[in-house]
Design an enzyme around this catalytic site. Structure first.
Site, PDB file in Angstrom:
ATOM      1  N   HIS A 160      -3.772   5.386   5.965  1.00 38.79           N
ATOM      2  CA  HIS A 160      -2.898   4.610   5.173  1.00 38.79           C
ATOM      3  C   HIS A 160      -2.833   4.584   3.816  1.00 38.79           C
ATOM      4  O   HIS A 160      -2.127   4.083   3.164  1.00 38.79           O
ATOM      5  CB  HIS A 160      -3.016   3.347   5.912  1.00 38.79           C
ATOM      6  CG  HIS A 160      -1.975   2.392   5.877  1.00 38.79           C
ATOM      7  ND1 HIS A 160      -1.914   1.051   5.161  1.00 38.79           N
ATOM      8  CD2 HIS A 160      -0.496   2.534   6.034  1.00 38.79           C
ATOM      9  CE1 HIS A 160      -0.732   0.472   5.302  1.00 38.79           C
ATOM     10  NE2 HIS A 160       0.128   1.371   5.714  1.00 38.79           N
ATOM     11  N   LYS A 172      -2.339   5.400  -0.205  1.00 41.78           N
ATOM     12  CA  LYS A 172      -1.361   6.058  -0.991  1.00 41.78           C
ATOM     13  C   LYS A 172      -1.975   6.132  -2.408  1.00 41.78           C
ATOM     14  O   LYS A 172      -2.265   5.311  -3.142  1.00 41.78           O
ATOM     15  CB  LYS A 172      -0.477   4.933  -0.809  1.00 41.78           C
ATOM     16  CG  LYS A 172       0.282   4.897   0.473  1.00 41.78           C
ATOM     17  CD  LYS A 172       0.144   3.593   0.863  1.00 41.78           C
ATOM     18  CE  LYS A 172       1.108   3.396   2.075  1.00 41.78           C
ATOM     19  NZ  LYS A 172       0.466   1.979   2.958  1.00 41.78           N
ATOM     20  N   ASP A 198      -3.978  15.902 -13.275  1.00 43.11           N
ATOM     21  CA  ASP A 198      -5.094  16.056 -14.020  1.00 43.11           C
ATOM     22  C   ASP A 198      -6.453  15.454 -14.217  1.00 43.11           C
ATOM     23  O   ASP A 198      -7.235  15.489 -14.941  1.00 43.11           O
ATOM     24  CB  ASP A 198      -4.718  16.182 -15.372  1.00 43.11           C
ATOM     25  CG  ASP A 198      -3.449  17.564 -15.628  1.00 43.11           C
ATOM     26  OD1 ASP A 198      -3.698  18.401 -14.839  1.00 43.11           O
ATOM     27  OD2 ASP A 198      -3.148  17.620 -16.614  1.00 43.11           O
ATOM     28  N   HIS A 218       6.641  -5.546   1.410  1.00 43.76           N
ATOM     29  CA  HIS A 218       5.610  -4.320   1.711  1.00 43.76           C
ATOM     30  C   HIS A 218       4.457  -4.288   0.843  1.00 43.76           C
ATOM     31  O   HIS A 218       3.423  -3.522   1.028  1.00 43.76           O
ATOM     32  CB  HIS A 218       6.352  -3.037   1.603  1.00 43.76           C
ATOM     33  CG  HIS A 218       5.646  -2.025   2.246  1.00 43.76           C
ATOM     34  ND1 HIS A 218       4.892  -1.022   1.789  1.00 43.76           N
ATOM     35  CD2 HIS A 218       5.646  -1.841   3.366  1.00 43.76           C
ATOM     36  CE1 HIS A 218       4.218  -0.154   2.671  1.00 43.76           C
ATOM     37  NE2 HIS A 218       4.658  -0.580   3.732  1.00 43.76           N
ATOM     38  N   LYS A 261       0.920  -5.523  -0.847  1.00 41.90           N
ATOM     39  CA  LYS A 261      -0.401  -5.882  -0.528  1.00 41.90           C
ATOM     40  C   LYS A 261      -1.006  -6.182  -1.694  1.00 41.90           C
ATOM     41  O   LYS A 261      -1.736  -5.561  -2.533  1.00 41.90           O
ATOM     42  CB  LYS A 261      -1.197  -4.899   0.300  1.00 41.90           C
ATOM     43  CG  LYS A 261      -0.377  -4.222   1.648  1.00 41.90           C
ATOM     44  CD  LYS A 261       0.383  -2.986   1.171  1.00 41.90           C
ATOM     45  CE  LYS A 261       0.705  -2.179   2.011  1.00 41.90           C
ATOM     46  NZ  LYS A 261       1.658  -2.792   3.147  1.00 41.90           N
ATOM     47  N   ASP A 292      -7.679 -16.992  -8.484  1.00 43.08           N
ATOM     48  CA  ASP A 292      -7.702 -17.990  -9.661  1.00 43.08           C
ATOM     49  C   ASP A 292      -6.718 -17.545 -10.864  1.00 43.08           C
ATOM     50  O   ASP A 292      -7.220 -17.725 -12.084  1.00 43.08           O
ATOM     51  CB  ASP A 292      -9.007 -18.335 -10.257  1.00 43.08           C
ATOM     52  CG  ASP A 292      -9.820 -19.369  -9.224  1.00 43.08           C
ATOM     53  OD1 ASP A 292      -9.161 -19.897  -8.352  1.00 43.08           O
ATOM     54  OD2 ASP A 292     -11.074 -19.496  -9.060  1.00 43.08           O
TER      55      ASP A 292
END
Length: 553
Positions: free
Chosen positions: A195, A197, A202, A435, A437, A442
């Site tokens: 999952h 991403k 470079d 979508h 996450k 604080d």
């Protein structure tokens, strides 16, 4: 006298449990079929196929990006530069900018890589990079890869581009019989996915976050828009991202596309693909706002401090590919472990934005402990109307009341102004969906990446995340969170007063323990059922709620 050929005391003609084939023979045929399917489904490890073990560009290799990042980082020892990419157009432009800026290597690792409008724009940028000598490595999870993805397969014939598929389950070269065999004998492989991403240029600049590659992630789809968040990162931490990519790229589950794909492409086929992609770019790049940040090269922008980087200490967290290679119930995700360590540090508030949210009892216990210490825990997740996964809603819904009883402030994202079409099967498709996450402690610590708060992220999928220790960065994202829970954008879910539940019961209306409150058309409205969800979504959720799949949600 019974016929010894049959397991029962009567002949097949009078026994409903038997057929014209003797039962013992049927069992042997079934066993043979399963063994055959198992054999078909078994594939040697990727290391058995012709493939080269390759690694990231050494971080000290001179490139324009290396010179710019080194110069910028010198003023911030021990820190890394970050810039949030909240808007889809910014996220697409940043990826194009990385492809344009790279002079030696480009590494991409994604759960989904589509060949839609924005996908082709990015592929065109990757092809241009490869044409000028940049080595491009693209690693895609198998679950969302299809043989019809002919553009990616053709690009794989380029001498500077290589595509690998992670954890092949039902890719092109397999027959329907073998795919059925995979389902019957290797279901655990199907449920464990990569999952992660990330995109790295470079070994100096990376994009990490929740977005896959597809129109819906870049505000470019007419059907569904995913509200997501990525972070552009520069500095020493990028080496850790590259090390992680190398580990996956060279793992036993990363198969060369050439070993899996039915299609064959010759180098001359690149000419046709190049013409198609460049025509697409000329026609659609401006329309989809795909042009890089601006005309100034990315390295120059970094050197001149024009990207408004926020410099801060940070950690990079990532699962091992062994989470998929050798599934183990005892595996402890370093991301989940670190989040559990950070949560008790909260003194005032903990903000959690997770599109797929299934807290289970451990999450309820943590919420209760935070509440008892006076920490305000606020959760933003998808409503049933907004989610793209009604099955996950079935896992989440039973925990709404316990969460509220534990003191959680609960919000559910609306399909923002564009209600789903519930007149037909399209009712299962949402028009806008959360979508991102994101977790903020604080307004001092930010955690962002690919990890949801659900059992899949903890036990089944591999994930990655950044932990950024910056009040400026965390405060910036917290403001976006505050907007996300506003009445125009989300429903505030609360417990229904007992007198209202009793009133509904008396008048014959099925009582609900919950209320959803939001602003619509300039006025505050309240529902006692999942708003705007429609019959099909409620039906799908109900079906999944009775299936034995809770550990898969």
């Amino acid at each position: 006298m019974s016929d010894s050929r049959y397991p029962c005391d009567v002949a097949p003609a009078s026994c409903a449990r038997c057929t014209r084939i003797p039962c013992w023979r049927a069992r042997w045929w079934l066993l043979a079929l399963v063994l055959c399917l198992s054999a078909c489904a078994t594939r040697p490890p990727a290391s058995d196929y012709p493939r080269e073990i390759t690694h990231a560009l050494p971080a000290a290799t001179p490139t324009p990006l290396q010179a710019a990042v080194t110069q910028a980082a010198a003023a911030h020892p021990g820190e890394n530069g970050f810039r949030s990419l909240w808007h889809g157009t910014d996220a697409l432009q940043a990826r194009i900018a990385l492809a344009v800026a790279a002079t030696r290597t480009l590494d991409l690792q994604y759960y989904i890589a589509r060949e839609d409008n924005t996908g082709k724009l990015l592929l065109e940028a990757l092809l241009r990079a490869a044409d000028r000598g940049v080595r491009v490595r693209l690693l895609v999870d198998d679950l969302n890869f299809r043989d019809i993805d002919s553009t990616i397969a053709a690009l794989n014939a380029h001498k500077n581009i290589e595509v690998r598929i992670f954890n092949p389950f039902a890719t092109a070269s397999q027959s329907p019989l073998a795919r059925i065999g995979n389902v019957l004998t290797h279901l655990d492989k199907l449920t464990h996915r990569m999952h992660n991403k990330a995109m790295i240029a470079d070994n100096q600049v990376a994009i990490i976050g929740g977005r896959n590659l597809g129109d819906e992630y870049f505000d470019a789809s007419p059907d569904v828009i995913f509200r997501d968040l990525d972070v552009l990162a520069a500095g020493p931490i990028v080496q850790q991202v590259s090390d992680s990519f190398d580990t996956y790229w060279n793992s036993r589950e990363a198969y060369p596309l050439r070993a899996l794909n039915k299609q064959t492409f010759a180098p001359e086929d690149i000419v046709k693909v190049r013409e198609m992609l460049r025509a697409h770019w000329e026609r659609d790049a401006a329309f989809f706002s795909a042009k890089p940040l601006n005309a100034t090269p990315l390295a120059t922008q970094i050197a001149r401090d024009q990207l408004d980087f926020i410099w801060a200490r940070a950690e990079f967290l990532v699962d091992s590919p062994r989470k998929v290679e050798v599934p183990d119930d005892q595996y402890e995700s370093p991301l989940v472990k670190r989040l559990r360590e950070l949560a008790p540090l909260a003194q005032r508030e903990f903000l959690a934005m997770s599109p797929y949210f299934v807290p289970h009892d451990a999450g309820i216990d943590l919420a209760r402990r935070l509440h008892e210490r006076g920490v305000a825990l606020t959760v933003l997740t998808n409503s049933l109307a907004a989610t793209d996964a009604p099955a996950v809603q079935a896992g989440y819904a039973p925990y709404r009341v316990p969460l509220l009883q534990a003191g959680v402030r609960l919000y559910e994202f609306k399909p923002v102004g564009r209600a789903p079409d519930t007149s037909g099967i399209a009712g299962l498709e949402s028009k806008a969906s959360l979508h991102a996450k994101v977790y903020v402690i604080d307004r001092q610590i930010l955690v962002v990446g690919s990890m949801n708060l659900d059992p899949r992220s903890e036990h089944l999928n591999t994930e990655l995340a950044l932990v950024i220790y910056s009040s400026k960065m965390a405060g910036e994202i917290a403001e976006l969170f505050d907007h996300g829970i506003s009445p125009k954008v989300s429903y505030h879910v609360t417990l229904a007063p007992s007198e209202e539940v009793e009133l509904l019961s008396r008048i014959g209306v099925p009582p609900s323990p919950l209320l959803w409150t939001a602003e619509e058309n300039g006025r505050i409205v309240t529902y006692n059922y999942d708003p705007q969800a429609g019959l099909l979504r409620n039906l799908a959720t109900g079906i999944f709620s009775i299936l034995p799949v809770r550990d898969q949600l």
